[in-house]
Design a protein around this motif. Sequence first.
Motif, PDB file in Angstrom:
ATOM      1  N   UNK A 185      26.193  44.345  32.901  1.00  0.00           N
ATOM      2  CA  UNK A 185      25.780  45.328  33.623  1.00  0.00           C
ATOM      3  C   UNK A 185      26.662  45.777  34.859  1.00  0.00           C
ATOM      4  N   UNK A 186      27.400  44.899  35.129  1.00  0.00           N
ATOM      5  CA  UNK A 186      28.256  45.047  36.393  1.00  0.00           C
ATOM      6  C   UNK A 186      29.875  44.883  35.855  1.00  0.00           C
ATOM      7  N   UNK A 187      30.740  45.198  36.794  1.00  0.00           N
ATOM      8  CA  UNK A 187      32.105  45.317  36.437  1.00  0.00           C
ATOM      9  C   UNK A 187      32.782  44.965  37.907  1.00  0.00           C
ATOM     10  N   UNK A 188      34.161  44.541  37.699  1.00  0.00           N
ATOM     11  CA  UNK A 188      34.746  44.102  39.044  1.00  0.00           C
ATOM     12  C   UNK A 188      34.928  45.219  39.926  1.00  0.00           C
ATOM     13  N   UNK A 189      34.656  44.920  41.157  1.00  0.00           N
ATOM     14  CA  UNK A 189      34.755  45.708  42.462  1.00  0.00           C
ATOM     15  C   UNK A 189      36.215  45.726  43.123  1.00  0.00           C
ATOM     16  N   UNK A 190      36.693  46.616  44.048  1.00  0.00           N
ATOM     17  CA  UNK A 190      37.660  46.271  44.696  1.00  0.00           C
ATOM     18  C   UNK A 190      37.447  45.751  46.064  1.00  0.00           C
ATOM     19  N   UNK A 191      37.123  44.125  45.897  1.00  0.00           N
ATOM     20  CA  UNK A 191      37.275  43.477  47.113  1.00  0.00           C
ATOM     21  C   UNK A 191      37.805  41.793  46.698  1.00  0.00           C
ATOM     22  N   UNK A 225      39.616  47.853  36.555  1.00  0.00           N
ATOM     23  CA  UNK A 225      39.615  46.615  37.352  1.00  0.00           C
ATOM     24  C   UNK A 225      41.113  46.669  38.073  1.00  0.00           C
ATOM     25  N   UNK A 226      41.249  45.641  39.163  1.00  0.00           N
ATOM     26  CA  UNK A 226      42.691  45.690  39.744  1.00  0.00           C
ATOM     27  C   UNK A 226      43.500  44.860  38.448  1.00  0.00           C
ATOM     28  N   UNK A 227      44.845  44.886  38.898  1.00  0.00           N
ATOM     29  CA  UNK A 227      45.640  44.242  37.912  1.00  0.00           C
ATOM     30  C   UNK A 227      45.581  42.537  38.154  1.00  0.00           C
ATOM     31  N   UNK A 228      45.311  42.286  39.313  1.00  0.00           N
ATOM     32  CA  UNK A 228      44.885  40.772  39.518  1.00  0.00           C
ATOM     33  C   UNK A 228      43.633  40.329  38.485  1.00  0.00           C
ATOM     34  N   UNK A 229      42.527  41.075  38.570  1.00  0.00           N
ATOM     35  CA  UNK A 229      41.385  40.649  37.985  1.00  0.00           C
ATOM     36  C   UNK A 229      41.567  40.969  36.306  1.00  0.00           C
ATOM     37  N   UNK A 232      49.393  47.376  36.534  1.00  0.00           N
ATOM     38  CA  UNK A 232      48.358  48.238  37.385  1.00  0.00           C
ATOM     39  C   UNK A 232      47.608  49.064  36.345  1.00  0.00           C
ATOM     40  N   UNK A 233      48.560  49.600  35.392  1.00  0.00           N
ATOM     41  CA  UNK A 233      48.096  50.449  34.370  1.00  0.00           C
ATOM     42  C   UNK A 233      47.061  49.777  33.530  1.00  0.00           C
ATOM     43  N   UNK A 234      47.383  48.360  33.108  1.00  0.00           N
ATOM     44  CA  UNK A 234      46.439  47.604  32.319  1.00  0.00           C
ATOM     45  C   UNK A 234      45.171  47.404  33.256  1.00  0.00           C
ATOM     46  N   UNK A 235      45.212  47.141  34.399  1.00  0.00           N
ATOM     47  CA  UNK A 235      43.923  47.212  35.095  1.00  0.00           C
ATOM     48  C   UNK A 235      43.026  48.566  35.169  1.00  0.00           C
ATOM     49  N   UNK A 236      43.848  49.641  35.132  1.00  0.00           N
ATOM     50  CA  UNK A 236      43.257  51.025  35.198  1.00  0.00           C
ATOM     51  C   UNK A 236      42.564  51.188  33.685  1.00  0.00           C
ATOM     52  N   UNK A 237      43.077  50.942  32.777  1.00  0.00           N
ATOM     53  CA  UNK A 237      42.713  50.814  31.468  1.00  0.00           C
ATOM     54  C   UNK A 237      41.219  50.041  31.580  1.00  0.00           C
ATOM     55  N   UNK A 238      41.197  48.943  32.139  1.00  0.00           N
ATOM     56  CA  UNK A 238      40.060  48.119  31.964  1.00  0.00           C
ATOM     57  C   UNK A 238      38.987  48.102  33.062  1.00  0.00           C
TER      58      UNK A 238
END
Length: 322
Positions: free
Chosen positions: A289-295, A72-76, A64-70
């Motif tokens: 210009x986009x990044x992963x969203x939480x969906x 995005x979610x941990x999954x993405x 989850x912390x890796x996702x926060x750094x990048x």
Amino acid sequence: MFRSLSFLCKDREEKYQYIFYNDKDKYMTIEHERMRRFPMEWIERLNQSMNYIEEHLTGEIEYEQLGRIACCSAYHYQRMFTYMAGITLAEYIRRRKMSLAAVDLQSGAERIIDIAEKYGYCSPTAFNRAFQSFHGIAPSSVKGGGVSVKSFSPIVFKVAVKGAAEMNYRIETKEAFRIIGVSAPLDKEIENNFMAVPKMWQDTSENGTVLKLAGMMDTPLKGLLGVSVCNDEEEWKYFIAVSSTEMSDEFEEYIVPASTWAVFSGTGTNQSIQVLEQQIVTEWLPTSGYEYANAPDIEVYLNADPQNAQYEVWIPVTKKKV
């Protein structure tokens, strides 16, 4: 010594007015500056996440912390890493730990059981198995000296600007919609799902579930859906489903939240969808210009022919802040 990985940044001249520097005229457009800045921000985040891993190889690595750094979610994050590095995140971490464990063993100062515990292995047996799988020899052989071991250096991501094939996509903003279908839990380490999800598709095809669902489809999105619900707030699940207003005690209901998606179309075998998803992550997303969203991520299968499939990949996105 660091291993360096690069991914493509596509030159979309018609959209971004991509103007190169030359010896005579040192100029570029605002669009060019954005094109340059987005992938660099992306790279910086990924390399920051690599630093986090290195700092926690002897402790707890929180996905989850890796996702926060990048951002995005941990999954993405795990999906992005796998596509860009060519190995899963869990395997990368195992290789780094085993590489460092060999160095510790060569020093001869620590006991094998202490080194095993240092890298998060609760038993010497599990450590021996992991070490031998990577190095091809037992840890005790390294303690004796005079044997060869493998070195696996940390990854460093970088941008390589090259020509790339065109990718057609559209941006869709949808209100929340209802799906019904069957679901199965997904493991937090996505490599453990590589066998489970295809088997789920096989089972639902053979037992008639897919046919039943197809008859209940009555609202957009039209097609058989593979929906990955993998955010940091809900239990991770994979749905085989359709968009429907019908009520059924046989199937599970899920409300896909309102979001914006980047939609990519493809044709070919069902396996070719993995190639398209890799292109999206390594070529399109860094410079979009986009990044992963939480969906949820959504795969839309538009026909049932596995050798000549027509499909769409829906990636949840949000505009990056400039």
